[in-house]
Design a protein around this motif. Sequence first.
Motif, PDB file in Angstrom:
ATOM      1  N   LEU A   1      -5.046  15.404 -62.267  1.00 39.06           N
ATOM      2  CA  LEU A   1      -4.447  14.328 -61.470  1.00 39.06           C
ATOM      3  C   LEU A   1      -4.490  13.011 -62.226  1.00 39.06           C
ATOM      4  O   LEU A   1      -3.539  12.216 -62.172  1.00 39.06           O
ATOM      5  CB  LEU A   1      -5.161  14.202 -60.132  1.00 39.06           C
ATOM      6  CG  LEU A   1      -5.021  15.392 -59.181  1.00 39.06           C
ATOM      7  CD1 LEU A   1      -5.771  15.126 -57.885  1.00 39.06           C
ATOM      8  CD2 LEU A   1      -3.556  15.710 -58.891  1.00 39.06           C
ATOM      9  N   ARG A   2      -5.566  12.788 -62.955  1.00 40.70           N
ATOM     10  CA  ARG A   2      -5.647  11.580 -63.769  1.00 40.70           C
ATOM     11  C   ARG A   2      -4.583  11.598 -64.859  1.00 40.70           C
ATOM     12  O   ARG A   2      -3.942  10.575 -65.145  1.00 40.70           O
ATOM     13  CB  ARG A   2      -7.042  11.452 -64.385  1.00 40.70           C
ATOM     14  CG  ARG A   2      -7.226  10.270 -65.326  1.00 40.70           C
ATOM     15  CD  ARG A   2      -6.953   8.939 -64.651  1.00 40.70           C
ATOM     16  NE  ARG A   2      -7.035   7.830 -65.595  1.00 40.70           N
ATOM     17  CZ  ARG A   2      -6.326   6.720 -65.511  1.00 40.70           C
ATOM     18  NH1 ARG A   2      -5.462   6.543 -64.519  1.00 40.70           N
ATOM     19  NH2 ARG A   2      -6.472   5.762 -66.424  1.00 40.70           N
ATOM     20  N   ASN A   3      -4.352  12.765 -65.459  1.00 37.31           N
ATOM     21  CA  ASN A   3      -3.297  12.873 -66.475  1.00 37.31           C
ATOM     22  C   ASN A   3      -1.920  12.595 -65.884  1.00 37.31           C
ATOM     23  O   ASN A   3      -1.084  11.945 -66.518  1.00 37.31           O
ATOM     24  CB  ASN A   3      -3.332  14.253 -67.123  1.00 37.31           C
ATOM     25  CG  ASN A   3      -4.456  14.398 -68.132  1.00 37.31           C
ATOM     26  OD1 ASN A   3      -4.967  13.409 -68.658  1.00 37.31           O
ATOM     27  ND2 ASN A   3      -4.851  15.631 -68.410  1.00 37.31           N
ATOM     28  N   PHE A   4      -1.666  13.080 -64.673  1.00 36.89           N
ATOM     29  CA  PHE A   4      -0.399  12.757 -64.010  1.00 36.89           C
ATOM     30  C   PHE A   4      -0.278  11.252 -63.782  1.00 36.89           C
ATOM     31  O   PHE A   4       0.805  10.676 -63.923  1.00 36.89           O
ATOM     32  CB  PHE A   4      -0.278  13.504 -62.680  1.00 36.89           C
ATOM     33  CG  PHE A   4       0.412  14.824 -62.779  1.00 36.89           C
ATOM     34  CD1 PHE A   4       1.784  14.898 -62.956  1.00 36.89           C
ATOM     35  CD2 PHE A   4      -0.307  16.005 -62.697  1.00 36.89           C
ATOM     36  CE1 PHE A   4       2.434  16.116 -63.045  1.00 36.89           C
ATOM     37  CE2 PHE A   4       0.329  17.232 -62.783  1.00 36.89           C
ATOM     38  CZ  PHE A   4       1.702  17.299 -62.956  1.00 36.89           C
TER      39      PHE A   4
ATOM     40  N   LEU B   1      -3.208  15.931 -72.737  1.00 41.08           N
ATOM     41  CA  LEU B   1      -2.460  15.605 -71.521  1.00 41.08           C
ATOM     42  C   LEU B   1      -2.107  16.893 -70.769  1.00 41.08           C
ATOM     43  O   LEU B   1      -0.945  17.259 -70.599  1.00 41.08           O
ATOM     44  CB  LEU B   1      -1.193  14.811 -71.851  1.00 41.08           C
ATOM     45  CG  LEU B   1      -0.458  14.204 -70.649  1.00 41.08           C
ATOM     46  CD1 LEU B   1      -1.252  13.074 -70.013  1.00 41.08           C
ATOM     47  CD2 LEU B   1       0.940  13.726 -71.046  1.00 41.08           C
ATOM     48  N   ASN B   2      -3.140  17.590 -70.322  1.00 37.99           N
ATOM     49  CA  ASN B   2      -2.919  18.827 -69.571  1.00 37.99           C
ATOM     50  C   ASN B   2      -2.434  18.502 -68.165  1.00 37.99           C
ATOM     51  O   ASN B   2      -3.114  17.810 -67.408  1.00 37.99           O
ATOM     52  CB  ASN B   2      -4.219  19.639 -69.505  1.00 37.99           C
ATOM     53  CG  ASN B   2      -4.069  20.885 -68.648  1.00 37.99           C
ATOM     54  OD1 ASN B   2      -2.970  21.411 -68.478  1.00 37.99           O
ATOM     55  ND2 ASN B   2      -5.183  21.349 -68.102  1.00 37.99           N
ATOM     56  N   LEU B   3      -1.259  19.022 -67.813  1.00 35.99           N
ATOM     57  CA  LEU B   3      -0.682  18.799 -66.490  1.00 35.99           C
ATOM     58  C   LEU B   3      -0.549  20.110 -65.713  1.00 35.99           C
ATOM     59  O   LEU B   3       0.198  20.183 -64.735  1.00 35.99           O
ATOM     60  CB  LEU B   3       0.690  18.131 -66.625  1.00 35.99           C
ATOM     61  CG  LEU B   3       0.666  16.773 -67.343  1.00 35.99           C
ATOM     62  CD1 LEU B   3       2.090  16.286 -67.608  1.00 35.99           C
ATOM     63  CD2 LEU B   3      -0.114  15.739 -66.546  1.00 35.99           C
ATOM     64  N   GLY B   4      -1.334  21.117 -66.119  1.00 37.10           N
ATOM     65  CA  GLY B   4      -1.283  22.422 -65.461  1.00 37.10           C
ATOM     66  C   GLY B   4      -2.262  22.511 -64.311  1.00 37.10           C
ATOM     67  O   GLY B   4      -3.467  22.671 -64.511  1.00 37.10           O
ATOM     68  N   LEU B   5      -1.755  22.436 -63.114  1.00 38.76           N
ATOM     69  CA  LEU B   5      -2.611  22.433 -61.923  1.00 38.76           C
ATOM     70  C   LEU B   5      -3.312  23.761 -61.694  1.00 38.76           C
ATOM     71  O   LEU B   5      -4.307  23.822 -60.957  1.00 38.76           O
ATOM     72  CB  LEU B   5      -1.778  22.058 -60.697  1.00 38.76           C
ATOM     73  CG  LEU B   5      -1.308  20.596 -60.666  1.00 38.76           C
ATOM     74  CD1 LEU B   5      -0.112  20.434 -59.747  1.00 38.76           C
ATOM     75  CD2 LEU B   5      -2.442  19.681 -60.248  1.00 38.76           C
TER      76      LEU B   5
ATOM     77  N   ARG C   1       1.483  17.300 -75.294  1.00 40.96           N
ATOM     78  CA  ARG C   1       0.046  17.358 -75.056  1.00 40.96           C
ATOM     79  C   ARG C   1      -0.662  16.058 -75.459  1.00 40.96           C
ATOM     80  O   ARG C   1      -1.896  15.968 -75.403  1.00 40.96           O
ATOM     81  CB  ARG C   1      -0.564  18.542 -75.802  1.00 40.96           C
ATOM     82  CG  ARG C   1      -0.457  18.470 -77.313  1.00 40.96           C
ATOM     83  CD  ARG C   1      -0.916  19.774 -77.969  1.00 40.96           C
ATOM     84  NE  ARG C   1      -2.277  20.117 -77.591  1.00 40.96           N
ATOM     85  CZ  ARG C   1      -2.816  21.329 -77.747  1.00 40.96           C
ATOM     86  NH1 ARG C   1      -2.098  22.312 -78.262  1.00 40.96           N
ATOM     87  NH2 ARG C   1      -4.058  21.557 -77.398  1.00 40.96           N
ATOM     88  N   ILE C   2       0.098  15.052 -75.808  1.00 47.22           N
ATOM     89  CA  ILE C   2      -0.447  13.828 -76.396  1.00 47.22           C
ATOM     90  C   ILE C   2      -0.644  12.739 -75.348  1.00 47.22           C
ATOM     91  O   ILE C   2       0.291  12.399 -74.620  1.00 47.22           O
ATOM     92  CB  ILE C   2       0.491  13.305 -77.498  1.00 47.22           C
ATOM     93  CG1 ILE C   2       0.623  14.332 -78.623  1.00 47.22           C
ATOM     94  CG2 ILE C   2       0.007  11.971 -78.051  1.00 47.22           C
ATOM     95  CD1 ILE C   2       1.717  14.023 -79.616  1.00 47.22           C
ATOM     96  N   GLY C   3      -1.883  12.209 -75.257  1.00 44.61           N
ATOM     97  CA  GLY C   3      -2.097  10.986 -74.500  1.00 44.61           C
ATOM     98  C   GLY C   3      -2.960  11.064 -73.275  1.00 44.61           C
ATOM     99  O   GLY C   3      -3.096  10.071 -72.555  1.00 44.61           O
ATOM    100  N   GLY C   4      -3.578  12.209 -72.989  1.00 42.99           N
ATOM    101  CA  GLY C   4      -4.364  12.348 -71.770  1.00 42.99           C
ATOM    102  C   GLY C   4      -5.862  12.297 -71.998  1.00 42.99           C
ATOM    103  O   GLY C   4      -6.335  11.860 -73.044  1.00 42.99           O
ATOM    104  N   ILE C   5      -6.614  12.786 -71.020  1.00 46.54           N
ATOM    105  CA  ILE C   5      -8.071  12.704 -71.059  1.00 46.54           C
ATOM    106  C   ILE C   5      -8.739  14.069 -71.180  1.00 46.54           C
ATOM    107  O   ILE C   5      -9.969  14.149 -71.244  1.00 46.54           O
ATOM    108  CB  ILE C   5      -8.625  12.000 -69.797  1.00 46.54           C
ATOM    109  CG1 ILE C   5      -8.310  12.823 -68.537  1.00 46.54           C
ATOM    110  CG2 ILE C   5      -8.082  10.582 -69.693  1.00 46.54           C
ATOM    111  CD1 ILE C   5      -9.121  12.409 -67.314  1.00 46.54           C
ATOM    112  N   SER C   6      -7.974  15.149 -71.204  1.00 50.01           N
ATOM    113  CA  SER C   6      -8.558  16.492 -71.219  1.00 50.01           C
ATOM    114  C   SER C   6      -9.214  16.795 -72.561  1.00 50.01           C
ATOM    115  O   SER C   6      -8.706  16.418 -73.616  1.00 50.01           O
ATOM    116  CB  SER C   6      -7.489  17.543 -70.940  1.00 50.01           C
ATOM    117  OG  SER C   6      -6.898  17.341 -69.673  1.00 50.01           O
TER     118      SER C   6
END
Length: 281
Positions: free
Chosen positions: A71-74, A57-61, A45-50
Amino acid sequence: MITDFKDIYASIERGYNICTSDGVAIVRADNLSCIDGLEHGFSTRIGGISSAPFDSLNLGLSRNEPRENILRNFSILSDSFSLDYNILAVVNHEHGSNVLRLDKNDRGRGLFREPLPFSDGLITNDPGVTLVTAHADCSAVFLYDKVTRSIGLAHAGWKGTFKRVGQRLCERMVSEFGCDPSNIIAAIGPCICFDCFEVDAQLGEDFKNEFGYDGIVKPGRKGKSYVDIEAALAIQLLEAGVVSDHLSIMHLCTYERKDLFYSYRRDGADTGSMASFMRLV
């Protein structure tokens, strides 16, 4: 049925390494990290914008967060680990055991193109596509055949695990690419651990009967049992022909490690999702 599974299971390598780049952290299996021409990882969960509760670093679509954030996190994950964002293909999981073969014609599907058909496993021998699966307590199965240069990646929740998605992944690589299972290097990713995954007692019995190993369950509260998802995945991979010396288990609990992982069981629907990726270079 593997009659001496208890001893084999105890001997299987447990290990992982955490790799950080540009503030983004992922987890890798030790036995796959040393292979030239292969990239893989299980995001944290480390490093994204959520923002909270999806931080960061939420990557759950499918989560209740603006799609542009995800999409930005991806894109952040891709930039941090030299992935080509444009060739990612994201599983459209259904908690089953269906396996799809992908190639470069599938790149972008599930992100900025139409979804893939429902499935929980993906295989390819094409460097032109990167396989991606989503997780929040569900494990990942990574397979690499060094002879045919092919890979497989699966989303393995309890339902898919019970339906032997790891075994089906291996079997599909055999049928599609001519793999010999004894050549396959395999890793089981982070998931909710034996001590935290409490289920109805009947489901525990179902797991014990399906996999033929009493140690796969232990008593919980009244009417409840705990199930060892890692053991169930290990059994089915061994039964598919993977050699125990070629199998590793990352052995990180998504429920316990709130600092690293999202957990649906711990936090409910208001949480994010990790992603696994695998690609040939």
